[in-house]
Design a protein around this motif. Structure first.
Motif, PDB file in Angstrom:
ATOM      1  N   LEU A  17       9.933  -4.138  -6.257  1.00 15.55           N
ATOM      2  CA  LEU A  17       9.950  -3.745  -4.843  1.00 15.55           C
ATOM      3  C   LEU A  17       9.471  -4.891  -3.954  1.00 15.55           C
ATOM      4  O   LEU A  17       9.978  -5.080  -2.839  1.00 15.55           O
ATOM      5  N   ALA A  18       8.483  -5.673  -4.424  1.00 20.67           N
ATOM      6  CA  ALA A  18       7.996  -6.814  -3.635  1.00 20.67           C
ATOM      7  C   ALA A  18       9.092  -7.861  -3.467  1.00 20.67           C
ATOM      8  O   ALA A  18       9.244  -8.447  -2.378  1.00 20.67           O
ATOM      9  N   ARG A  71       7.517  -4.146   7.252  1.00 17.26           N
ATOM     10  CA  ARG A  71       7.402  -2.684   7.197  1.00 17.26           C
ATOM     11  C   ARG A  71       7.985  -2.174   5.886  1.00 17.26           C
ATOM     12  O   ARG A  71       8.990  -2.707   5.399  1.00 17.26           O
ATOM     13  N   PRO A  72       7.350  -1.147   5.305  1.00 17.62           N
ATOM     14  CA  PRO A  72       7.904  -0.586   4.060  1.00 17.62           C
ATOM     15  C   PRO A  72       9.236   0.099   4.315  1.00 17.62           C
ATOM     16  O   PRO A  72       9.491   0.615   5.403  1.00 17.62           O
ATOM     17  N   LEU A  93       0.833  -1.203   0.000  1.00 17.80           N
ATOM     18  CA  LEU A  93       0.000   0.000   0.000  1.00 17.80           C
ATOM     19  C   LEU A  93       0.865   1.249   0.000  1.00 17.80           C
ATOM     20  O   LEU A  93       0.597   2.210  -0.746  1.00 17.80           O
ATOM     21  N   ALA A  94       1.919   1.245   0.820  1.00 22.38           N
ATOM     22  CA  ALA A  94       2.805   2.415   0.890  1.00 22.38           C
ATOM     23  C   ALA A  94       3.502   2.656  -0.443  1.00 22.38           C
ATOM     24  O   ALA A  94       3.613   3.807  -0.907  1.00 22.38           O
ATOM     25  N   TYR A  95       3.952   1.591  -1.082  1.00 20.26           N
ATOM     26  CA  TYR A  95       4.642   1.745  -2.362  1.00 20.26           C
ATOM     27  C   TYR A  95       3.680   2.195  -3.458  1.00 20.26           C
ATOM     28  O   TYR A  95       4.054   2.973  -4.347  1.00 20.26           O
ATOM     29  N   ARG A 140       2.401   7.089  -7.016  1.00 17.60           N
ATOM     30  CA  ARG A 140       1.575   8.135  -7.613  1.00 17.60           C
ATOM     31  C   ARG A 140       2.360   9.415  -7.865  1.00 17.60           C
ATOM     32  O   ARG A 140       1.850  10.340  -8.508  1.00 17.60           O
ATOM     33  N   ALA A 141       3.580   9.481  -7.385  1.00 17.53           N
ATOM     34  CA  ALA A 141       4.432  10.622  -7.724  1.00 17.53           C
ATOM     35  C   ALA A 141       4.785  10.619  -9.203  1.00 17.53           C
ATOM     36  O   ALA A 141       5.121  11.668  -9.766  1.00 17.53           O
TER      37      ALA A 141
END
Length: 318
Positions: A31-32, A40-41, A6-8, A13-14
């Motif tokens: 990233l996964a 934690r991200p 969710l954080a990534y 969206r940037a």
């Protein structure tokens, strides 16, 4: 969906929408794999996403060269200035409806607001819709039309047809006025004419103008609501603007056209508030805004000159 995912996704969206559609899944998959069993991200990865996304957005808007950097920075500054000009008149209209027509309590007490007459309403609507319409044209990638509309607004103000912020005062120059009144009028004329000058500079680049989100057009309404909610705290209008400009300045390292935009906004704002700051130092908010605008103007110009070459660098790797 896990917390890291969710954080990534939010940080992704940037990036511009087209870039996300093309490479979003690939980036999230990478990233996964890097995340493994960590629950934690990674703040480092989030920061890298935000930085790379800002760079890519700037590159998409400017075309990835210094000419585009200056052109689109000037166009963005013109858009913000037009919306600020519309905000002044929008506040006057909101003030008239909320306090004078609906009879809501005046926050300062001891004063009964009088509704604007027909001529006053026409002046207010003209002062609001002309720059707002010019801002709409800028968002649609037009330059000549908003330039003409900005010059028309400045000419109407100087001629006394409409007043800045829709008021009946501060109209045309008069030999009998004080130097401060004339200086204020000159600063207001500079503020209103600055978008035309910025759009002219942007047009000299000879490249297609970028389109921008129509969400920008909601800025006058949002700031008007903030101002009406706390009329006695004048700085409520300047805090969000100062935050936005500071964020632009700090992001200038990643997308230098934002630093150009800060300079384009801060310099006319300085011209607008400086007469009040010098002639009436008791207005502490005017002194604070003038000082902040001066610092941001020179610092952002230096930032644009220093980071301009970075506009032509290759995208940073994650």
């Amino acid at each position: 969906m896990t917390a890291p995912e969710l954080a990534y996704r939010l940080a992704l969206r940037a990036y511009p929408p087209a870039y996300r559609r093309e490479r979003g899944r690939e980036i999230l998959s990478t990233l996964a794999d890097m995340q493994g069993d960590e629950r934690r991200p990674s703040l480092r990865q989030i920061g890298a996403l935000l930085q790379a996304g800002m760079c890519e957005r700037g590159r998409a808007v400017t075309g990835g060269d210094r000419v585009g950097m200056w052109a689109e920075g000037c166009a963005l500054a013109a858009l913000v200035l037009l919306l600020l000009a519309a905000t002044g008149a929008a506040f006057q209209l909101g003030w008239d409806i909320w306090y004078a027509r609906l009879g809501m309590g005046w926050p300062l007490g001891g004063f009964t607001p009088v509704p604007l007459q027909t001529a006053g309403l026409v002046r207010v609507l003209t002062a609001a819709l002309l720059p707002w319409g010019a801002a709409l044209a800028v968002c649609r990638g037009r330059r000549l039309l908003p330039l003409a509309m900005a010059l028309t607004g400045a000419a109407l103000y100087v001629g006394g047809v409409v007043g800045f912020a829709g008021t009946s005062g501060y109209q045309s120059w008069s030999p009998g006025q004080s130097w401060m009144q004339n200086a204020y009028q000159l600063g207001t004329a500079i503020f209103l004419a600055a978008p035309a000058a910025l759009l002219w500079v942007a047009g000299r680049a000879g490249r297609p103008a970028a389109h921008r989100s129509l969400a920008w057009l909601a800025l006058p309404a949002a700031l008007t609501v903030l101002h009406l909610a706390s009329y006695w705290e004048t700085t409520v209008v300047f805090w969000p603007l100062g935050t936005i400009m500071l964020a632009w300045f700090l992001a200038g390292r990643w997308s230098p056209h934002l630093a150009v935009a800060v300079f384009g906004v801060a310099a006319p704002v300085l011209a607008f508030v400086l007469p009040t700051a010098v002639g009436a130092p008791g207005y502490e908010y005017a002194v604070a805004v003038a000082a902040g605008a001066a610092v941001l103007a020179f610092a952002s110009l230096a930032s644009a000159l220093a980071f301009g070459p970075d506009a032509e660098l290759d995208p940073p790797a994650l």
